[in-house]
Design an enzyme around this catalytic site. Structure first.
Site, PDB file in Angstrom:
ATOM      1  N   HIS A  13       4.398   5.799  11.715  1.00 25.06           N
ATOM      2  CA  HIS A  13       3.967   5.655  10.312  1.00 25.06           C
ATOM      3  C   HIS A  13       3.016   6.822  10.024  1.00 25.06           C
ATOM      4  O   HIS A  13       1.808   6.653   9.902  1.00 25.06           O
ATOM      5  CB  HIS A  13       3.270   4.308  10.137  1.00 25.06           C
ATOM      6  CG  HIS A  13       3.069   3.870   8.713  1.00 25.06           C
ATOM      7  ND1 HIS A  13       3.170   4.721   7.631  1.00 25.06           N
ATOM      8  CD2 HIS A  13       2.780   2.643   8.194  1.00 25.06           C
ATOM      9  CE1 HIS A  13       2.939   4.028   6.511  1.00 25.06           C
ATOM     10  NE2 HIS A  13       2.698   2.771   6.829  1.00 25.06           N
ATOM     11  N   ARG A  60      11.021   3.996   3.714  1.00 20.99           N
ATOM     12  CA  ARG A  60      10.636   3.010   4.750  1.00 20.99           C
ATOM     13  C   ARG A  60      11.894   2.241   5.128  1.00 20.99           C
ATOM     14  O   ARG A  60      12.676   1.851   4.261  1.00 20.99           O
ATOM     15  CB  ARG A  60       9.585   2.040   4.217  1.00 20.99           C
ATOM     16  CG  ARG A  60       9.390   0.848   5.158  1.00 20.99           C
ATOM     17  CD  ARG A  60       8.188   0.029   4.816  1.00 20.99           C
ATOM     18  NE  ARG A  60       6.959   0.770   5.070  1.00 20.99           N
ATOM     19  CZ  ARG A  60       5.741   0.236   4.981  1.00 20.99           C
ATOM     20  NH1 ARG A  60       5.608  -1.031   4.673  1.00 20.99           N
ATOM     21  NH2 ARG A  60       4.671   0.957   5.222  1.00 20.99           N
ATOM     22  N   LYS A  77      25.577  -3.136  -0.279  1.00 19.96           N
ATOM     23  CA  LYS A  77      27.060  -3.046  -0.285  1.00 19.96           C
ATOM     24  C   LYS A  77      27.558  -2.250   0.903  1.00 19.96           C
ATOM     25  O   LYS A  77      28.742  -1.970   1.013  1.00 19.96           O
ATOM     26  CB  LYS A  77      27.525  -2.382  -1.581  1.00 19.96           C
ATOM     27  CG  LYS A  77      27.067  -3.063  -2.835  1.00 19.96           C
ATOM     28  CD  LYS A  77      27.488  -2.220  -4.047  1.00 19.96           C
ATOM     29  CE  LYS A  77      26.559  -2.452  -5.214  1.00 19.96           C
ATOM     30  NZ  LYS A  77      26.620  -1.335  -6.176  1.00 19.96           N
ATOM     31  N   ARG A 109       0.805  -1.231   0.000  1.00 23.20           N
ATOM     32  CA  ARG A 109       0.000   0.000   0.000  1.00 23.20           C
ATOM     33  C   ARG A 109       0.832   1.273   0.000  1.00 23.20           C
ATOM     34  O   ARG A 109       0.594   2.188  -0.799  1.00 23.20           O
ATOM     35  CB  ARG A 109      -0.918   0.065   1.245  1.00 23.20           C
ATOM     36  CG  ARG A 109      -2.242  -0.590   1.090  1.00 23.20           C
ATOM     37  CD  ARG A 109      -2.630  -1.198   2.406  1.00 23.20           C
ATOM     38  NE  ARG A 109      -1.645  -2.216   2.727  1.00 23.20           N
ATOM     39  CZ  ARG A 109      -1.707  -3.466   2.272  1.00 23.20           C
ATOM     40  NH1 ARG A 109      -2.717  -3.833   1.570  1.00 23.20           N
ATOM     41  NH2 ARG A 109      -0.760  -4.346   2.548  1.00 23.20           N
ATOM     42  N   THR A 110       1.776   1.376   0.917  1.00 20.09           N
ATOM     43  CA  THR A 110       2.455   2.658   1.097  1.00 20.09           C
ATOM     44  C   THR A 110       3.269   3.014  -0.142  1.00 20.09           C
ATOM     45  O   THR A 110       3.163   4.123  -0.679  1.00 20.09           O
ATOM     46  CB  THR A 110       3.344   2.616   2.354  1.00 20.09           C
ATOM     47  OG1 THR A 110       2.562   2.115   3.432  1.00 20.09           O
ATOM     48  CG2 THR A 110       3.869   3.994   2.706  1.00 20.09           C
TER      49      THR A 110
HETATM   50  N1   CP Z   1      -0.437  -0.038   5.768  1.00 16.71           N
HETATM   51  C1   CP Z   1       0.791  -0.289   5.269  1.00 16.71           C
HETATM   52  O1   CP Z   1       1.799   0.315   5.665  1.00 16.71           O
HETATM   53  O2   CP Z   1       0.809  -1.276   4.324  1.00 16.71           O
HETATM   54  P1   CP Z   1       2.100  -1.730   3.516  1.00 16.71           P
HETATM   55  O3   CP Z   1       3.043  -2.374   4.512  1.00 16.71           O
HETATM   56  O4   CP Z   1       1.607  -2.688   2.471  1.00 16.71           O
HETATM   57  O5   CP Z   1       2.732  -0.500   2.941  1.00 16.71           O
END
Ligand code: CP
Length: 308
Positions: free
Chosen positions: A131, A103, A82, A53-54
């Site tokens: 998040h 992320r 590396k 999703r993100t």
């Molecule tokens: N909600 C969320 O962060 O989903 P993903 O891990 O698929 O990005």
């Protein structure tokens, strides 16, 4: 002018958050107004951890704005494999893109990157910490469903210790009047002390319970389910013991409030039975769609781009 980053939902004031959510609402209603506004701009998605999703919603967001996308989807497919640091990586990416979403499994890694960045950096999830873009998505969803962000009773259920979406959402909603929380988790997966202390400092009403039953769900406006975060456990046996602690099924929904909306940041494992998906109170797939509008609004906000 100083470059603005997003590491925590508290980086935006309540007023700025409301403005961003208003913009996301306008984008949803009038997508054509925004379809070329980022022509010539690029977002870099720097994902050291898996995501559906993100990452894809950030990429869809930039494409919907007329911009382009570059990036990597795993540590293995970048020079991190590396030994390159996030600080060096972001200095390089600053030469190729106008904004970046990162992320990382390590808490604070996007913050470290932002200190050396020539472009805005967005924390797209750092370890079990925060998040913030999921929180913007959740707030947009809640406001659309309930028409407000204040005077809500919100149940959060599952892995409240490692669930970074939970930490960000509690911190953000704690700024709204009349909000209270019911924290539903096994003893071992309760919210971290910094989150609990934050609620105590602001006199936010909350209770911590173990059972997900009719009593617990009584009066809830929102039930926010979360999966047990397997990747954060130190040993597999603990995960196996915890993973099916909560399963929201049709029997539980039968005794839940008739106007209670069920949210989940997804991915889901077993904690919401698929038989609940057709219940009109199940809003988690709509929630994922709101993620695109929220991230479009965020890109425009951090890049300081306004529709004329
Ligand atoms: N909600 C969320 O962060 O989903 P993903 O891990 O698929 O990005």
């Amino acid at each position: 002018m100083a470059i603005r980053h997003l590491m925590s939902p508290l980086d935006f004031t309540v007023e700025e958050t409301e403005k961003l959510l208003d913009l996301a609402g306008d984008i949803e209603r009038h997508p054509e107004k925004y379809s070329r506004i980022c022509e010539g701009k690029r977002i870099a998605t720097l994902f050291y951890e898996p995501s559906t999703r993100t990452r894809l919603s950030f990429e869809a967001a930039m494409m919907n704005l007329g911009g382009k996308v570059l990036g990597f989807h795993s540590e293995d497919s970048s020079s991190a494999a590396k030994g390159e640091s996030v600080s060096d990586t972001i200095r390089i990416v600053s030469c190729y893109a106008d904004i970046a979403a990162m992320r990382h499994p390590k808490e604070g890694a996007p913050l470290v990157a932002s200190l050396k960045s020539g472009i805005p950096v967005i924390n797209a999830g750092d370890g079990g910490h925060q998040h913030p873009t999921q929180t913007l998505t959740d707030m947009l969803t809640i406001r659309s469903l309930k028409g407000r962000l204040d005077h809500l009773k919100i149940g959060l259920c599952g892995d409240l210790k490692f669930g970074r979406t939970v930490h960000s959402l509690i911190e953000s909603l704690s700024r709204y009047e009349g909000v209270s929380f019911v924290l539903i988790s096994p003893e071992e997966l309760r919210v971290p002390s910094y989150v609990r202390n934050g609620m105590l400092a602001k006199n936010i009403p909350f209770e911590e319970v173990v059972k997900l039953d009719e009593d617990t769900m009584s009066g809830l406006d929102i039930l926010y389910m979360t999966r047990v975060q397997r990747e954060r456990f130190f040993n597999e046996a603990d995960y196996v013991r915890m993973k099916d602690f909560y399963i929201l099924d049709r029997d539980k929904m039968d005794v839940a409030p008739k106007d209670m909306c069920v949210l989940h940041p997804l991915p889901r494992v077993n904690e919401i039975s698929v038989e609940v998906d057709d219940d009109p109170r199940a809003c988690y797939f709509r929630q994922a769609k709101y993620g695109v509008y929220a991230r479009m609004a965020l890109i425009l906000t951090l890049m300081e781009i306004e529709v004329k």
